[in-house]
Design a protein around this motif. Structure first.
Motif, PDB file in Angstrom:
ATOM      1  N   SER A  46     -34.513  25.277  69.897  1.00 57.62           N
ATOM      2  CA  SER A  46     -35.786  25.975  70.071  1.00 57.62           C
ATOM      3  C   SER A  46     -35.713  27.062  71.138  1.00 57.62           C
ATOM      4  O   SER A  46     -36.516  27.979  71.140  1.00 57.62           O
ATOM      5  N   GLU A  47     -34.741  26.969  72.046  1.00 57.99           N
ATOM      6  CA  GLU A  47     -34.625  27.951  73.124  1.00 57.99           C
ATOM      7  C   GLU A  47     -33.735  29.133  72.757  1.00 57.99           C
ATOM      8  O   GLU A  47     -33.669  30.099  73.516  1.00 57.99           O
ATOM      9  N   ARG A  48     -33.057  29.080  71.615  1.00 56.93           N
ATOM     10  CA  ARG A  48     -32.223  30.199  71.191  1.00 56.93           C
ATOM     11  C   ARG A  48     -33.110  31.373  70.781  1.00 56.93           C
ATOM     12  O   ARG A  48     -34.126  31.177  70.114  1.00 56.93           O
ATOM     13  N   PRO A  49     -32.729  32.585  71.167  1.00 56.69           N
ATOM     14  CA  PRO A  49     -33.534  33.760  70.783  1.00 56.69           C
ATOM     15  C   PRO A  49     -33.598  33.900  69.262  1.00 56.69           C
ATOM     16  O   PRO A  49     -32.599  33.773  68.566  1.00 56.69           O
ATOM     17  N   GLY A  50     -34.794  34.128  68.758  1.00 58.28           N
ATOM     18  CA  GLY A  50     -34.982  34.317  67.324  1.00 58.28           C
ATOM     19  C   GLY A  50     -34.909  33.044  66.510  1.00 58.28           C
ATOM     20  O   GLY A  50     -34.852  33.093  65.290  1.00 58.28           O
ATOM     21  N   SER A  51     -34.926  31.901  67.156  1.00 60.08           N
ATOM     22  CA  SER A  51     -34.823  30.631  66.438  1.00 60.08           C
ATOM     23  C   SER A  51     -36.107  30.345  65.661  1.00 60.08           C
ATOM     24  O   SER A  51     -37.207  30.538  66.175  1.00 60.08           O
ATOM     25  N   PRO A  52     -35.975  29.859  64.415  1.00 57.19           N
ATOM     26  CA  PRO A  52     -37.171  29.494  63.655  1.00 57.19           C
ATOM     27  C   PRO A  52     -37.744  28.140  64.100  1.00 57.19           C
ATOM     28  O   PRO A  52     -38.792  27.740  63.641  1.00 57.19           O
ATOM     29  N   VAL A  53     -37.042  27.461  65.004  1.00 56.93           N
ATOM     30  CA  VAL A  53     -37.471  26.141  65.460  1.00 56.93           C
ATOM     31  C   VAL A  53     -38.434  26.308  66.628  1.00 56.93           C
ATOM     32  O   VAL A  53     -38.130  26.972  67.616  1.00 56.93           O
ATOM     33  N   ASP A  54     -39.610  25.715  66.498  1.00 57.13           N
ATOM     34  CA  ASP A  54     -40.582  25.725  67.585  1.00 57.13           C
ATOM     35  C   ASP A  54     -40.524  24.406  68.315  1.00 57.13           C
ATOM     36  O   ASP A  54     -40.322  23.351  67.697  1.00 57.13           O
ATOM     37  N   ARG A  55     -40.708  24.472  69.631  1.00 52.92           N
ATOM     38  CA  ARG A  55     -40.780  23.220  70.391  1.00 52.92           C
ATOM     39  C   ARG A  55     -42.076  22.520  70.038  1.00 52.92           C
ATOM     40  O   ARG A  55     -43.129  23.145  69.959  1.00 52.92           O
ATOM     41  N   PRO A  56     -42.016  21.204  69.826  1.00 50.42           N
ATOM     42  CA  PRO A  56     -43.243  20.480  69.491  1.00 50.42           C
ATOM     43  C   PRO A  56     -44.198  20.444  70.684  1.00 50.42           C
ATOM     44  O   PRO A  56     -43.794  20.634  71.831  1.00 50.42           O
ATOM     45  N   GLY A  57     -45.465  20.183  70.389  1.00 50.61           N
ATOM     46  CA  GLY A  57     -46.472  20.108  71.454  1.00 50.61           C
ATOM     47  C   GLY A  57     -46.233  18.933  72.387  1.00 50.61           C
ATOM     48  O   GLY A  57     -46.482  19.019  73.593  1.00 50.61           O
ATOM     49  N   PHE A  58     -45.755  17.824  71.838  1.00 55.72           N
ATOM     50  CA  PHE A  58     -45.465  16.665  72.679  1.00 55.72           C
ATOM     51  C   PHE A  58     -44.017  16.751  73.119  1.00 55.72           C
ATOM     52  O   PHE A  58     -43.108  16.770  72.312  1.00 55.72           O
ATOM     53  N   ARG A  59     -43.815  16.808  74.414  1.00 56.15           N
ATOM     54  CA  ARG A  59     -42.465  16.944  74.946  1.00 56.15           C
ATOM     55  C   ARG A  59     -42.121  15.757  75.825  1.00 56.15           C
ATOM     56  O   ARG A  59     -42.997  15.164  76.450  1.00 56.15           O
ATOM     57  N   MET A  60     -40.845  15.450  75.867  1.00 56.23           N
ATOM     58  CA  MET A  60     -40.378  14.366  76.724  1.00 56.23           C
ATOM     59  C   MET A  60     -40.592  14.766  78.185  1.00 56.23           C
ATOM     60  O   MET A  60     -40.128  15.820  78.609  1.00 56.23           O
ATOM     61  N   PRO A  61     -41.310  13.948  78.951  1.00 52.97           N
ATOM     62  CA  PRO A  61     -41.554  14.298  80.355  1.00 52.97           C
ATOM     63  C   PRO A  61     -40.236  14.426  81.131  1.00 52.97           C
ATOM     64  O   PRO A  61     -39.356  13.598  81.012  1.00 52.97           O
ATOM     65  N   GLY A  62     -40.117  15.506  81.885  1.00 52.01           N
ATOM     66  CA  GLY A  62     -38.924  15.713  82.696  1.00 52.01           C
ATOM     67  C   GLY A  62     -37.701  16.180  81.931  1.00 52.01           C
ATOM     68  O   GLY A  62     -36.598  16.190  82.470  1.00 52.01           O
ATOM     69  N   SER A  63     -37.885  16.544  80.681  1.00 48.97           N
ATOM     70  CA  SER A  63     -36.755  16.971  79.858  1.00 48.97           C
ATOM     71  C   SER A  63     -36.153  18.244  80.431  1.00 48.97           C
ATOM     72  O   SER A  63     -36.881  19.103  80.896  1.00 48.97           O
ATOM     73  N   PRO A  64     -34.864  18.395  80.428  1.00 46.69           N
ATOM     74  CA  PRO A  64     -33.807  17.585  79.844  1.00 46.69           C
ATOM     75  C   PRO A  64     -33.236  16.543  80.809  1.00 46.69           C
ATOM     76  O   PRO A  64     -32.377  15.760  80.427  1.00 46.69           O
ATOM     77  N   TRP A  65     -33.694  16.529  82.055  1.00 45.93           N
ATOM     78  CA  TRP A  65     -33.093  15.636  83.055  1.00 45.93           C
ATOM     79  C   TRP A  65     -33.342  14.172  82.743  1.00 45.93           C
ATOM     80  O   TRP A  65     -32.454  13.334  82.930  1.00 45.93           O
ATOM     81  N   THR A  66     -34.536  13.829  82.270  1.00 42.36           N
ATOM     82  CA  THR A  66     -34.790  12.429  81.916  1.00 42.36           C
ATOM     83  C   THR A  66     -33.964  12.024  80.690  1.00 42.36           C
ATOM     84  O   THR A  66     -33.583  10.865  80.557  1.00 42.36           O
ATOM     85  N   ASN A  67     -33.691  12.988  79.839  1.00 41.58           N
ATOM     86  CA  ASN A  67     -32.836  12.746  78.680  1.00 41.58           C
ATOM     87  C   ASN A  67     -31.433  12.341  79.145  1.00 41.58           C
ATOM     88  O   ASN A  67     -30.873  11.337  78.686  1.00 41.58           O
ATOM     89  N   TYR A  68     -30.875  13.122  80.063  1.00 40.77           N
ATOM     90  CA  TYR A  68     -29.537  12.812  80.579  1.00 40.77           C
ATOM     91  C   TYR A  68     -29.529  11.491  81.345  1.00 40.77           C
ATOM     92  O   TYR A  68     -28.582  10.712  81.242  1.00 40.77           O
ATOM     93  N   ALA A  69     -30.578  11.246  82.124  1.00 41.72           N
ATOM     94  CA  ALA A  69     -30.651   9.999  82.892  1.00 41.72           C
ATOM     95  C   ALA A  69     -30.706   8.784  81.960  1.00 41.72           C
ATOM     96  O   ALA A  69     -30.061   7.766  82.221  1.00 41.72           O
ATOM     97  N   THR A  70     -31.450   8.906  80.879  1.00 45.82           N
ATOM     98  CA  THR A  70     -31.550   7.793  79.929  1.00 45.82           C
ATOM     99  C   THR A  70     -30.224   7.568  79.217  1.00 45.82           C
ATOM    100  O   THR A  70     -29.807   6.420  79.012  1.00 45.82           O
ATOM    101  N   LEU A  71     -29.535   8.649  78.839  1.00 47.85           N
ATOM    102  CA  LEU A  71     -28.209   8.490  78.229  1.00 47.85           C
ATOM    103  C   LEU A  71     -27.232   7.844  79.207  1.00 47.85           C
ATOM    104  O   LEU A  71     -26.420   7.002  78.813  1.00 47.85           O
ATOM    105  N   LEU A  72     -27.327   8.214  80.472  1.00 50.87           N
ATOM    106  CA  LEU A  72     -26.480   7.599  81.499  1.00 50.87           C
ATOM    107  C   LEU A  72     -26.803   6.115  81.645  1.00 50.87           C
ATOM    108  O   LEU A  72     -25.902   5.277  81.774  1.00 50.87           O
ATOM    109  N   PHE A  73     -28.087   5.771  81.595  1.00 50.44           N
ATOM    110  CA  PHE A  73     -28.493   4.369  81.652  1.00 50.44           C
ATOM    111  C   PHE A  73     -27.920   3.587  80.468  1.00 50.44           C
ATOM    112  O   PHE A  73     -27.403   2.476  80.637  1.00 50.44           O
TER     113      PHE A  73
END
Length: 117
Positions: A46-73
């Motif tokens: 979704s962050e790539r320029p010209g991407s047809p993908v939109d970020r959804p309205g509901f986002r993971m809080p603290g993303s992407p850091w909480t994502n990495y922390a959870t994978l580490l867990f």
């Protein structure tokens, strides 16, 4: 699955419950890791320029850091599982699970046009 449980109980009755719960734990870990990895890829797409993908309205809080922390867990849980003698044989199934998921993805991916993925 019932037959596998019966066979497991016949072969190693004292460890059958531990093996079954460890196997179920791998399923949970695999599911959550897949969700988190897909969420990270969606965010990157979704962050790539010209991407047809939109970020959804509901986002993971603290993303992407909480994502990495959870994978580490989750990786830490796998390390703890490796420390247990009862769970170590089941942990050897992780490469098999990854292989089956990868083969399944490759088989399904062929059914869709490249621009749809």
């Amino acid at each position: 699955m019932y037959l596998a449980g019966v066979l497991l109980n016949l072969v190693v009755p004292s460890r059958a419950f531990g093996i079954a719960t460890s196997t179920a734990s791998l399923g949970v870990l695999t599911t959550w890791a897949t969700i988190l990895l897909c969420q990270a890829r969606l965010k990157a797409a979704s962050e790539r320029p010209g991407s047809p993908v939109d970020r959804p309205g509901f986002r993971m809080p603290g993303s992407p850091w909480t994502n990495y922390a959870t994978l580490l867990f989750l990786a830490g849980v796998l390390v703890l599982m490796a420390d247990s003698a009862d769970e170590r044989p089941v942990l050897a199934l992780v490469p098999l699970i990854v292989l089956v998921l990868w083969i399944g993805w490759r088989a399904i991916k062929r059914r869709f046009p490249a621009d749809a993925l």
